[in-house]
Design an enzyme around this catalytic site. Sequence first.
Site, short mmCIF file in Angstrom:
data_model
loop_
_atom_site.label_atom_id
_atom_site.label_comp_id
_atom_site.label_asym_id
_atom_site.label_seq_id
_atom_site.Cartn_x
_atom_site.Cartn_y
_atom_site.Cartn_z
N ASP A 12 -50.38 -34.23 -43.33
CA ASP A 12 -49.77 -33.97 -42.04
C ASP A 12 -49.24 -35.50 -41.64
OD1 ASP A 12 -48.77 -32.83 -39.16
OD2 ASP A 12 -50.66 -33.66 -38.66
N ASP A 60 -54.81 -32.83 -38.92
CA ASP A 60 -55.49 -32.87 -37.83
C ASP A 60 -55.63 -31.46 -36.66
OD1 ASP A 60 -52.95 -33.64 -36.71
OD2 ASP A 60 -53.65 -33.85 -34.73
N ASP A 99 -47.94 -36.24 -37.44
CA ASP A 99 -48.48 -36.73 -36.30
C ASP A 99 -49.97 -36.33 -35.88
OD1 ASP A 99 -45.80 -37.65 -35.00
OD2 ASP A 99 -45.13 -35.57 -35.34
#
Length: 238
Positions: free
Chosen positions: A23, A183, A25
């Site tokens: 991922d 995240d 961001d």
Amino acid sequence: MTTLDSDDTARRGGPVQRGVIFDLDGTLADTAGAITAITAGILTDMGREPDEAAIRATVGKPLDQNFAYLLGLPLDAEQVGEAMGLYRRRFGDHVRSEGRRLLFPGVAPGLLHLREVGRKLGVATSKVHAAAVKTVQITGIDDMFAAIAGHDSVARGKPHPDMALYVADRLGLAPEECVVVGDGLADIEMGLAAGMATIGVSYGVATAEELVAAGAHTVVDSFCAVVDAVLAGVVIAA
């Protein structure tokens, strides 16, 4: 940081995930604070009272869906389009001003180490592809990745498996040869749906407890620990 390579891992009997799908961001780039602040500013400019918790919960999700939800309007509403335009300009200015400083500690050397020991690296993000490419270019890590997928690269975004499978195909790997690192809960759900190992990072949006509850095979608290987990091999319980 570990110096294990794939041969070391194989001798130890652990799985070898040859591909790593990140991922962007909240996993590679520390942007959650800026995303929240910029979004709140736009909502204020549009006469709305921003809810920071609600905004933060949208981080890592498609931009059009976020503003439609936060404004309480349909996706095709004119105000949603206006908000997206403002966001892209302001966030672009922020990324250009911060550059490599946006990266979490250990990201640049960690990616280089993974690539040097033979891992194939990719990105799967809810940004549109063009924005993802610009972000990795401005932060100076674009040459680390063999494949980048955005929300507009596939028919269905996260948490569906499409994006992870798309990146794996571009890397020339089977799903079981890949590990997804993210995240957000949608990152973990995407990886699981694609039949891949998953590593949750607790320094982004979701907490360690939330990532475990989502089914992450392991959860770590730093990017150096991500590298260690990848090279040790993420075990998927039967």
